[in-house]
Design a protein around this motif. Structure first.
Motif, PDB file in Angstrom:
ATOM      1  N   SER A 258       9.327 -14.626   0.745  1.00 30.31           N
ATOM      2  CA  SER A 258       8.545 -13.891   1.366  1.00 30.31           C
ATOM      3  C   SER A 258       7.136 -14.575   1.911  1.00 30.31           C
ATOM      4  CB  SER A 258       8.082 -12.549   0.946  1.00 30.31           C
ATOM      5  OG  SER A 258       7.398 -11.779   1.574  1.00 30.31           O
ATOM      6  N   THR A 259       6.812 -14.330   3.233  1.00 29.40           N
ATOM      7  CA  THR A 259       5.592 -14.775   3.812  1.00 29.40           C
ATOM      8  C   THR A 259       4.403 -13.729   3.629  1.00 29.40           C
ATOM      9  OG1 THR A 259       6.149 -13.938   6.123  1.00 29.40           O
ATOM     10  CG2 THR A 259       6.602 -16.306   5.331  1.00 29.40           C
ATOM     11  N   VAL A 260       4.652 -12.701   3.250  1.00 27.65           N
ATOM     12  CA  VAL A 260       3.728 -11.503   3.274  1.00 27.65           C
ATOM     13  C   VAL A 260       3.932 -10.677   1.847  1.00 27.65           C
ATOM     14  CG1 VAL A 260       2.964 -11.260   5.572  1.00 27.65           C
ATOM     15  CG2 VAL A 260       5.243 -10.120   4.874  1.00 27.65           C
ATOM     16  N   PRO A 261       4.013 -11.610   0.675  1.00 26.85           N
ATOM     17  CA  PRO A 261       4.469 -10.690  -0.740  1.00 26.85           C
ATOM     18  C   PRO A 261       3.544  -9.505  -0.925  1.00 26.85           C
ATOM     19  CG  PRO A 261       3.202 -12.860  -1.069  1.00 26.85           C
ATOM     20  CD  PRO A 261       3.438 -12.985   0.424  1.00 26.85           C
ATOM     21  N   LEU A 262       2.091  -9.595  -0.650  1.00 30.87           N
ATOM     22  CA  LEU A 262       1.270  -8.325  -1.082  1.00 30.87           C
ATOM     23  C   LEU A 262       1.375  -7.329  -0.204  1.00 30.87           C
ATOM     24  CD1 LEU A 262      -0.677  -6.991  -2.938  1.00 30.87           C
ATOM     25  CD2 LEU A 262      -2.591  -8.198  -1.643  1.00 30.87           C
ATOM     26  N   ALA A 263       1.655  -7.531   1.013  1.00 33.66           N
ATOM     27  CA  ALA A 263       1.662  -6.397   2.047  1.00 33.66           C
ATOM     28  C   ALA A 263       3.037  -5.759   1.943  1.00 33.66           C
ATOM     29  CB  ALA A 263       1.480  -6.914   3.494  1.00 33.66           C
ATOM     30  N   ASP A 264       4.028  -6.646   1.735  1.00 37.72           N
ATOM     31  CA  ASP A 264       5.545  -6.229   1.510  1.00 37.72           C
ATOM     32  C   ASP A 264       5.666  -5.184   0.302  1.00 37.72           C
ATOM     33  OD1 ASP A 264       8.030  -6.018   2.064  1.00 37.72           O
ATOM     34  OD2 ASP A 264       8.740  -8.016   1.625  1.00 37.72           O
ATOM     35  N   ALA A 265       4.921  -5.550  -0.913  1.00 38.96           N
ATOM     36  CA  ALA A 265       5.215  -5.176  -2.187  1.00 38.96           C
ATOM     37  C   ALA A 265       4.412  -3.720  -1.910  1.00 38.96           C
ATOM     38  CB  ALA A 265       4.518  -5.774  -3.057  1.00 38.96           C
ATOM     39  N   LEU A 266       3.103  -3.746  -1.570  1.00 29.54           N
ATOM     40  CA  LEU A 266       2.153  -2.528  -1.415  1.00 29.54           C
ATOM     41  C   LEU A 266       3.062  -1.386  -0.524  1.00 29.54           C
ATOM     42  CD1 LEU A 266      -0.358  -0.871  -1.832  1.00 29.54           C
ATOM     43  CD2 LEU A 266      -1.613  -2.048   0.199  1.00 29.54           C
ATOM     44  N   THR A 267       3.369  -1.933   0.861  1.00 31.88           N
ATOM     45  CA  THR A 267       4.290  -0.808   1.652  1.00 31.88           C
ATOM     46  C   THR A 267       5.555  -0.360   0.955  1.00 31.88           C
ATOM     47  OG1 THR A 267       5.122  -2.758   2.675  1.00 31.88           O
ATOM     48  CG2 THR A 267       3.412  -1.806   3.714  1.00 31.88           C
ATOM     49  N   THR A 268       5.889  -1.239   0.185  1.00 27.23           N
ATOM     50  CA  THR A 268       7.389  -0.901  -0.505  1.00 27.23           C
ATOM     51  C   THR A 268       6.984   0.221  -1.484  1.00 27.23           C
ATOM     52  OG1 THR A 268       8.494  -2.877  -0.368  1.00 27.23           O
ATOM     53  CG2 THR A 268       9.317  -1.536  -2.160  1.00 27.23           C
ATOM     54  N   ALA A 269       6.020   0.026  -2.419  1.00 26.29           N
ATOM     55  CA  ALA A 269       5.629   0.969  -3.330  1.00 26.29           C
ATOM     56  C   ALA A 269       5.007   2.380  -2.731  1.00 26.29           C
ATOM     57  CB  ALA A 269       4.242   0.589  -4.266  1.00 26.29           C
ATOM     58  N   LEU A 270       4.439   2.145  -1.818  1.00 25.37           N
ATOM     59  CA  LEU A 270       3.790   3.400  -1.161  1.00 25.37           C
ATOM     60  C   LEU A 270       5.078   4.270  -0.455  1.00 25.37           C
ATOM     61  CD1 LEU A 270       0.600   2.174   0.862  1.00 25.37           C
ATOM     62  CD2 LEU A 270       0.744   3.687  -1.181  1.00 25.37           C
ATOM     63  N   SER A 271       5.908   3.695   0.265  1.00 23.05           N
ATOM     64  CA  SER A 271       7.062   4.165   0.827  1.00 23.05           C
ATOM     65  C   SER A 271       7.873   4.962  -0.283  1.00 23.05           C
ATOM     66  CB  SER A 271       7.933   3.351   1.569  1.00 23.05           C
ATOM     67  OG  SER A 271       7.083   2.608   2.647  1.00 23.05           O
ATOM     68  N   LEU A 272       8.122   4.380  -1.269  1.00 28.82           N
ATOM     69  CA  LEU A 272       8.728   4.901  -2.403  1.00 28.82           C
ATOM     70  C   LEU A 272       8.402   6.260  -2.983  1.00 28.82           C
ATOM     71  CD1 LEU A 272      10.130   1.872  -4.396  1.00 28.82           C
ATOM     72  CD2 LEU A 272      11.605   3.497  -3.159  1.00 28.82           C
ATOM     73  N   LEU A 273       6.804   6.094  -3.154  1.00 26.78           N
ATOM     74  CA  LEU A 273       6.108   7.179  -3.641  1.00 26.78           C
ATOM     75  C   LEU A 273       6.135   8.435  -2.489  1.00 26.78           C
ATOM     76  CD1 LEU A 273       2.967   5.432  -5.072  1.00 26.78           C
ATOM     77  CD2 LEU A 273       5.074   6.415  -6.264  1.00 26.78           C
ATOM     78  N   ALA A 274       6.162   7.923  -1.303  1.00 24.71           N
ATOM     79  CA  ALA A 274       6.216   8.940  -0.355  1.00 24.71           C
ATOM     80  C   ALA A 274       7.407   9.884  -0.072  1.00 24.71           C
ATOM     81  CB  ALA A 274       5.647   8.378   1.079  1.00 24.71           C
ATOM     82  N   THR A 275       8.392   8.932  -0.275  1.00 22.90           N
ATOM     83  CA  THR A 275       9.568   9.483  -0.324  1.00 22.90           C
ATOM     84  C   THR A 275      10.071  10.273  -1.062  1.00 22.90           C
ATOM     85  OG1 THR A 275      10.449   7.573   1.248  1.00 22.90           O
ATOM     86  CG2 THR A 275      12.130   8.865  -0.047  1.00 22.90           C
ATOM     87  N   TYR A 276       9.615  10.009  -2.275  1.00 21.19           N
ATOM     88  CA  TYR A 276       9.903  10.845  -3.496  1.00 21.19           C
ATOM     89  C   TYR A 276       9.154  12.168  -3.436  1.00 21.19           C
ATOM     90  CZ  TYR A 276       9.460  13.010  -8.047  1.00 21.19           C
ATOM     91  OH  TYR A 276       9.492  13.998  -9.191  1.00 21.19           O
TER      92      TYR A 276
END
Length: 208
Positions: free
Chosen positions: A127-145
């Motif tokens: 991954s070339t953008v590990p922090l942004a990828d991780a943060l958006t993944t976490a936020l998306s999971l929380l929002a979907t839940y």
């Protein structure tokens, strides 16, 4: 089928755009529109949308976002069931506010998810953008839940995620997806307003 989905459908901003991205764009818009209106069909359409986006993100090297789509399928199935039977006495769910314990749980989960995914992506993937990828993944999971539980404030989490997603996808030359997330951002604002109206319209509980 995968080869066809990855094949160019058109050129957007000088970059070839795959069929998966075009179909993901269209199904994504309709899906969020249905979610704003609290229509149950947002869930099956959403499942189709995330399967298409899984192909897009994997091809672009956004591995966390690609893997996230699998979790979305599970959450989509759960949300579909919960909206129909997850309320009191297995009735349909009603829109409600997030409680303080839920906020604490979401915050802790968000920090742990972001940190864990960041380390994983940074050390074990390309991954070339590990922090942004991780943060958006976490936020998306929380929002979907939150939306599987019809929590009004889940829209705020989506808004935060979209504000990061838009420049991220532009950076990865996923211009059609970046435009889609601009539309998502506007729909999130409408969704927040719509769900707040639905919350205010709920009858007040009468103390026993």
């Amino acid at each position: 089928m995968i080869d066809w989905l990855n094949s160019p459908a058109l050129v957007a901003f000088g970059v070839p755009t795959s069929w998966a991205e075009v179909l993901g764009f269209l199904t994504g818009l309709v899906n969020v529109g249905l979610l704003v209106r609290r229509h149950i069909l947002n869930w099956p359409l959403g499942i189709l949308n995330v399967l298409l986006l899984m192909v897009v993100f994997w091809s672009a090297g956004l591995y966390a976002d690609a893997t996230l789509q699998i979790v979305y399928v599970v959450l989509g199935c759960y949300g579909w069931w919960a909206w129909l039977h997850g309320g009191q006495d297995r009735t349909a769910l009603e829109v409600r506010s997030t409680t303080r314990p839920e906020w604490i749980g979401l915050a802790v989960a968000g920090v742990l998810l972001t940190a864990g995914l960041w380390l994983f992506l940074d050390r074990l993937t390309g991954s070339t953008v590990p922090l942004a990828d991780a943060l958006t993944t976490a936020l998306s999971l929380l929002a979907t839940y939150g939306q599987t539980r019809k929590l009004v404030e889940s829209w705020w989490i989506w808004i935060a995620a979209d504000l990061i997603y838009i420049p991220l996808y532009a950076y990865k030359d996923l211009w059609l997806t970046a435009i889609l997330y601009v539309a998502f951002l506007l729909l999130c604002v409408l969704g927040l307003r719509s769900w707040r109206v639905a919350l205010r319209a709920r009858p007040k509980a009468v103390p026993a």
